[in-house]
Design a protein around this motif. Sequence first.
Motif, mmCIF file in Angstrom:
data_model
loop_
_atom_site.group_PDB
_atom_site.id
_atom_site.type_symbol
_atom_site.label_atom_id
_atom_site.label_comp_id
_atom_site.label_asym_id
_atom_site.label_seq_id
_atom_site.Cartn_x
_atom_site.Cartn_y
_atom_site.Cartn_z
ATOM 1 N N LYS A 1 -22.621 3.496 107.923
ATOM 2 C CA LYS A 1 -22.387 4.946 108.757
ATOM 3 C C LYS A 1 -23.548 5.418 109.310
ATOM 4 O O LYS A 1 -24.403 6.113 109.449
ATOM 5 C CB LYS A 1 -22.559 5.893 107.581
ATOM 6 C CG LYS A 1 -21.883 7.570 108.012
ATOM 7 C CD LYS A 1 -20.840 7.352 108.886
ATOM 8 C CE LYS A 1 -19.419 6.800 108.009
ATOM 9 N NZ LYS A 1 -18.362 6.887 109.096
ATOM 10 N N ASP B 1 -19.053 5.655 103.941
ATOM 11 C CA ASP B 1 -17.473 5.602 103.462
ATOM 12 C C ASP B 1 -17.297 4.416 102.676
ATOM 13 O O ASP B 1 -16.163 4.290 102.541
ATOM 14 C CB ASP B 1 -16.942 5.572 104.725
ATOM 15 C CG ASP B 1 -16.680 7.083 105.442
ATOM 16 O OD1 ASP B 1 -16.904 8.011 104.755
ATOM 17 O OD2 ASP B 1 -16.846 7.042 106.818
ATOM 18 N N SER C 1 -16.293 1.975 99.863
ATOM 19 C CA SER C 1 -15.689 2.333 98.468
ATOM 20 C C SER C 1 -16.748 1.630 97.176
ATOM 21 O O SER C 1 -16.258 1.849 96.146
ATOM 22 C CB SER C 1 -14.409 2.010 98.360
ATOM 23 O OG SER C 1 -14.143 0.591 98.892
ATOM 24 N N ASN D 1 -16.959 9.854 107.491
ATOM 25 C CA ASN D 1 -15.891 10.436 108.489
ATOM 26 C C ASN D 1 -14.652 10.262 107.649
ATOM 27 O O ASN D 1 -13.350 10.728 108.721
ATOM 28 C CB ASN D 1 -15.948 9.530 109.913
ATOM 29 C CG ASN D 1 -17.249 9.865 110.779
ATOM 30 O OD1 ASN D 1 -17.680 11.142 110.591
ATOM 31 N ND2 ASN D 1 -17.638 9.250 111.352
ATOM 32 N N VAL D 2 -14.282 9.858 106.918
ATOM 33 C CA VAL D 2 -12.951 9.278 106.033
ATOM 34 C C VAL D 2 -12.703 10.874 105.482
ATOM 35 O O VAL D 2 -13.188 11.104 104.806
ATOM 36 C CB VAL D 2 -13.140 8.203 105.522
ATOM 37 C CG1 VAL D 2 -11.404 8.019 104.614
ATOM 38 C CG2 VAL D 2 -13.313 7.002 106.186
ATOM 39 N N ASN D 3 -11.497 11.405 105.819
ATOM 40 C CA ASN D 3 -11.556 12.868 105.199
ATOM 41 C C ASN D 3 -10.743 12.677 103.950
ATOM 42 O O ASN D 3 -11.220 13.272 102.956
ATOM 43 C CB ASN D 3 -10.152 13.526 106.177
ATOM 44 C CG ASN D 3 -10.645 13.870 107.503
ATOM 45 O OD1 ASN D 3 -11.836 14.017 107.783
ATOM 46 N ND2 ASN D 3 -9.922 13.772 108.358
ATOM 47 N N ASP D 4 -9.956 11.658 103.479
ATOM 48 C CA ASP D 4 -9.426 11.540 102.238
ATOM 49 C C ASP D 4 -9.733 10.322 101.581
ATOM 50 O O ASP D 4 -9.141 9.572 100.912
ATOM 51 C CB ASP D 4 -7.822 11.494 102.193
ATOM 52 C CG ASP D 4 -7.347 11.684 100.823
ATOM 53 O OD1 ASP D 4 -8.120 12.257 99.968
ATOM 54 O OD2 ASP D 4 -6.175 11.539 100.648
ATOM 55 N N GLY D 5 -11.341 9.828 101.572
ATOM 56 C CA GLY D 5 -11.888 8.680 101.091
ATOM 57 C C GLY D 5 -11.947 8.766 99.704
ATOM 58 O O GLY D 5 -11.756 9.900 99.154
ATOM 59 N N LYS E 1 -15.119 10.777 98.506
ATOM 60 C CA LYS E 1 -15.135 12.217 98.660
ATOM 61 C C LYS E 1 -14.357 12.989 97.648
ATOM 62 O O LYS E 1 -14.449 13.918 97.000
ATOM 63 C CB LYS E 1 -14.500 12.755 99.901
ATOM 64 C CG LYS E 1 -15.622 12.558 101.049
ATOM 65 C CD LYS E 1 -14.961 12.903 102.356
ATOM 66 C CE LYS E 1 -15.869 13.133 103.716
ATOM 67 N NZ LYS E 1 -15.290 13.645 104.901
ATOM 68 N N SER F 1 -18.280 15.712 107.141
ATOM 69 C CA SER F 1 -18.138 14.634 107.953
ATOM 70 C C SER F 1 -19.276 14.926 108.968
ATOM 71 O O SER F 1 -20.181 16.034 108.980
ATOM 72 C CB SER F 1 -16.768 14.840 108.856
ATOM 73 O OG SER F 1 -16.772 16.374 109.463
#
Length: 364
Positions: free
Chosen positions: A51, A237, A239, A260-264, A267, A275
């Motif tokens: 990132k 981001d 995993s 930046n991953v909204n539904d990561g 998160k 973000s």
Amino acid sequence: MVVFLKLGNFFFTIQSRRLEKLSPFSVLNRFCHFAPKPQENVAIFWDLDNKPPDPFPPYAAAIKLKATASSFGFVQHMIAYANRHSFSYVPPVVRERRKERKLLNQLENKGVIKPVEPYLCRVCGRKFYNNEKLVNHFKQLHEREHMKRLNQIESARGSRRVKLVGKYSMKMEKYKNAARDVLTPKVGYGLADELKRAGFWVQTVSDKPQAADVALKKHMVDMMDQRGAQCFVLVSDDSDFVDVLNEAKLRCLKTVVVGNVNDGTLKRIADAGFSWKEIMMKKAKKEAVSVVGKWKDRDVLKRLEWTYDPQIERNVYRSDDEDEDLLTEGSVEGVHDGCMQEDNSSSWWEIDSDSDIIMSQRCK
């Protein structure tokens, strides 16, 4: 002498009353001590391999990230890990800017265009109407002077070196600030230097795959073991950090993810997620207030909630049963037995006398 002492006490009381009128809280400060609640320490861990602050300038992104993290508490640690390829990488936005600057320099040299305002040298104050002339002037004069100062400091020892550092510190800082705008970084786009300028501790790892992730995880676990922070802000981001976030939640630590991953995955596990766009627009700093409020409510509910411990409850009930047994045993053996013996001493056909009434009252 006594008169002078009385006059002194009189003027002292008048002066103190005047001060009390000017500051009404001065009397409360004498008797009350308002101890502020200590803030929780916050640690920022930045995975630069996964990132980077693309497409935003590194220094501005680092400052905004720190401002957002300060909403959760006192930012105690700011750590970033990456390999050498991340520091040599130049984002497409920066490449386009460099191409535009090169084209403008060619047009200025041909005399096609002229700048509206002259280029100013931030070290000596000289003005130039050509950017290339400013760069040549900066390299031939100020860069050489800077290198001479560095060589003098490196060759000196002991107290002389300390004096030289103090003597040249202001000039060297002035040169560094000016060089950021004039000179193009030889490697990358100045990512490491800009993050260090923002206060981050930047560490370069080997070029092995996942080397930055392994080093970052180890550092986070060590920080948890030492209880160095109560809130962890992870900029990534990837995993692979799921296990570390779960470990932090098991230890009742607060977690925030920037990615930046909204539904990561990160998160979904963390307490809050933002973000880069929300960080740069200061939207994350506003939302952090509501997140902190939820954390406070959760802490209050944890203190108030009732927990069942079977061992404690068993011990309590055992002690109550033993007390009741002792009371019943004492009452039967000591009182009722005596009354029964005394009642049996007289025959059933005899009429109750005064002595019997007295004995019954004693039993009662």
